[in-house]
Scaffold this motif. Structure first.
Motif, PDB file in Angstrom:
ATOM      1  N   ARG A   2      32.469  47.955  42.334  1.00 26.77           N
ATOM      2  CA  ARG A   2      33.625  48.418  41.807  1.00 26.77           C
ATOM      3  C   ARG A   2      33.068  49.185  40.466  1.00 26.77           C
ATOM      4  O   ARG A   2      32.032  49.025  40.173  1.00 26.77           O
ATOM      5  CB  ARG A   2      34.503  47.082  41.460  1.00 26.77           C
ATOM      6  N   GLU A 200      35.858  36.700  38.296  1.00 25.57           N
ATOM      7  CA  GLU A 200      35.211  37.684  37.628  1.00 25.57           C
ATOM      8  C   GLU A 200      34.189  37.428  36.745  1.00 25.57           C
ATOM      9  O   GLU A 200      34.208  36.549  35.950  1.00 25.57           O
ATOM     10  CB  GLU A 200      36.269  38.495  36.750  1.00 25.57           C
ATOM     11  N   ARG A 209      42.004  42.057  32.873  1.00 26.42           N
ATOM     12  CA  ARG A 209      41.334  41.461  33.887  1.00 26.42           C
ATOM     13  C   ARG A 209      41.139  39.860  33.860  1.00 26.42           C
ATOM     14  O   ARG A 209      40.657  39.627  32.666  1.00 26.42           O
ATOM     15  CB  ARG A 209      39.693  41.927  33.880  1.00 26.42           C
ATOM     16  N   GLU A 282      41.106  51.788  35.056  1.00 30.56           N
ATOM     17  CA  GLU A 282      42.074  51.746  36.191  1.00 30.56           C
ATOM     18  C   GLU A 282      43.483  51.128  36.098  1.00 30.56           C
ATOM     19  O   GLU A 282      43.144  50.089  35.568  1.00 30.56           O
ATOM     20  CB  GLU A 282      41.198  51.289  37.481  1.00 30.56           C
TER      21      GLU A 282
END
Ligand code: ATP
Length: 464
Positions: A2, A200, A209, A282
């Motif tokens: 990613r 993550e 996140r 993003e």
């Protein structure tokens, strides 16, 4: 695998807003709390308080409205979080849903290899990891992001399963159910909102996140020859949704992925990026996934996932275009874009200029003098009428200025004040959160006026 483009790409927003201000307002006003705080916190998880729940619900409702209610060609689905483990083998997640992880042997910090350009060295924060002799980085190792758990009462006979890292696979494996029961012919879509989980490596930046988050994903199944056209359509459509709900166009951009960034399944991906205080990052991804998913699940399950026209017998494996947006990340973008500070009459006020249809509370009913029985009675009665239709609040506690400031900080677009004049002529002032203009209305017309204001188009008054 990613790519977080944002932090690679200055400039940073010039707004008064910073992530610290958003974190502090979120806690102060009960939008978002650090999770497990009384045990010292768990850095990458957050709990949502009253206004956070209402705002998050409104984000999801506006997305579902745009995807399902306002269209003829998309239906809803709510699939399980725990799916058959074979799903994740077929989808490529067991083998490939990983990030490259790098450790520093000296400072013991851990980094995503694809984020080294934007990370800070643990010993010398002005430098990047690996930039100085004080760093000793390991080779990159692939780290699978899926959380594994076990189903079954007995440890020996249990089965390893995963918490889903995306909602999309639940949609693909239901393609046949939905296509036949909903009597849909491509192009048609299936939309789903639900929790996803990712272990993550470097969670952070508040709710940008986190380990668990909600996603709003829609898989649009199309005849193969139309895939490119629909891909372009959905990029434009999704961009327009963010603007429709108040995000300034100057803070949004579309960034098509370079060929070497594309995921294994993707024939084309574009990120809608938002200018977060951490830089362009993003917000939402739109991918042209080809026939990868349906083909993989057909091969792995033995069930043909294809479209067959009952009349003509024509058959094909539809291609898929997917817009995927995080609820929490979207909520963060709305909060950041709405945050404003201004000086009014020598006092600074903080105001969330949220789109009225996103605002947790639509109107606050405020008797000017909280101890005046007649004012309180009229205010309560107006409040009781409005609460049947909208999310509204009643507040008679403290000085009126303080009550307004509280409502400004949670983004309530309209303040309804009951004062001396109301007792005489039954009129109420409606205060606009953004312009601070006041209009006086007969109390009997307030409900209709609020309905009208909430239904009207809205643009952020913030410039730049
Ligand atoms: P990133 O590059 O930021 O890790 P991604 O490209 O892996 O994201 P997708 O798999 O495309 O993300 O997921 C779709 C959307 O889900 C993202 O655009 C984002 O809004 C949201 N999302 C993904 N991971 C997280 C996370 N850990 N926490 C919050 N939201 C997330």
């Amino acid at each position: 695998m990613r790519y977080l483009s944002g932090s690679l790409c200055p400039p940073v927003s010039t707004d008064a807003v910073t992530m610290d201000k958003i974190v502090s307002l979120s806690k102060r006003r009960g939008f978002v709390f650090p999770s497990s705080e009384i045990y010292g916190g768990l850095g990458s998880s957050y709990d949502y308080g009253h206004y956070g729940v209402l705002l998050k619900d409104n984000v999801k409702a506006r997305w579902l409205e745009a995807m399902v209610r306002e269209r003829d060609d998309i239906v809803a689905l709510d699939s399980s979080i725990i799916l058959h483990p074979e799903v994740w083998k077929a989808s490529g997640h067991v083998g490939g849903f990983s990030d490259p992880l790098v450790d520093c042997r000296l400072c013991k910090q851990r980094f995503r290899e694809d984020h080294l350009e934007t990370e800070r060295c643990g010993k010398r924060p002005s430098k990047k990891p690996g930039e100085t002799a004080e760093c000793d980085l390991t080779e990159a190792r692939q780290f699978n992001l899926m959380f594994r758990t076990r189903v079954g009462a007995m440890e020996e006979s249990g089965v390893d399963v995963y918490l889903r890292p995306e909602t999309a696979q639940g949609i693909f494996i239901n393609f046949k159910n939905v296509a036949s029961i909903a009597r849909r012919k491509p192009p048609f879509g299936i939309a789903q909102v639900g929790k996803s989980f990712r272990n993550e490596i470097t969670p952070g930046n508040f709710i940008f996140r986190t380990l668990e988050f909600e996603q709003m994903e829609m898989e649009f199944f199309v005849p193969p020859a139309e895939a490119d056209e629909w891909y372009r359509y959905w990029v434009a459509e999704r961009l327009a949704w963010h603007v429709r709900y108040g995000v300034r166009e100057s803070h949004l951009r579309v960034r098509p992925h370079e060929a070497d960034e594309l995921s294994h399944y993707s024939r084309g991906t574009s990120d809608i990026e938002y200018l977060f205080p951490i830089g362009w990052s993003e917000l939402e991804g739109i991918a042209n996934r080809g026939d990868f998913d349906l083909t993989q699940h057909t091969e792995a399950s033995g069930t043909k996932l294809e479209w067959v026209d009952a009349g003509t017998g024509e058959r094909f494996v539809p291609h898929v275009v997917e817009p995927a947006l995080g609820v929490n990340r979207s909520m963060l973008a709305f909060l950041i874009d709405a945050y404003d500070e201004e000086v009014v009459g020598e006092r600074q006020r903080t105001v969330l200029r949220l789109h009225p249809q996103l605002a947790p509370v639509k109107a606050a009913v405020l008797p000017l003098v909280g101890k005046d029985a007649a004012m309180v009675e009229m205010a309560r009665s107006l409040f009781e009428e409005l609460r049947r239709h909208h999310s509204v609040e009643y507040d008679d506690n403290g000085a009126i200025g303080r009550r307004y400031r509280r409502q400004d900080e949670i983004g309530t677009p309209y303040g309804l004040t009951i004062d001396e004049q109301t007792l005489e002529d039954e009129t109420v002032t409606v205060r606009d959160r953004d312009s601070l203009e006041q209009e006086r209305l007969p109390i009997g017309g307030v409900r209709a006026r609020i309905g009208e204001l909430l239904a009207a188009d809205w643009r952020s008054p913030k410039v730049g």
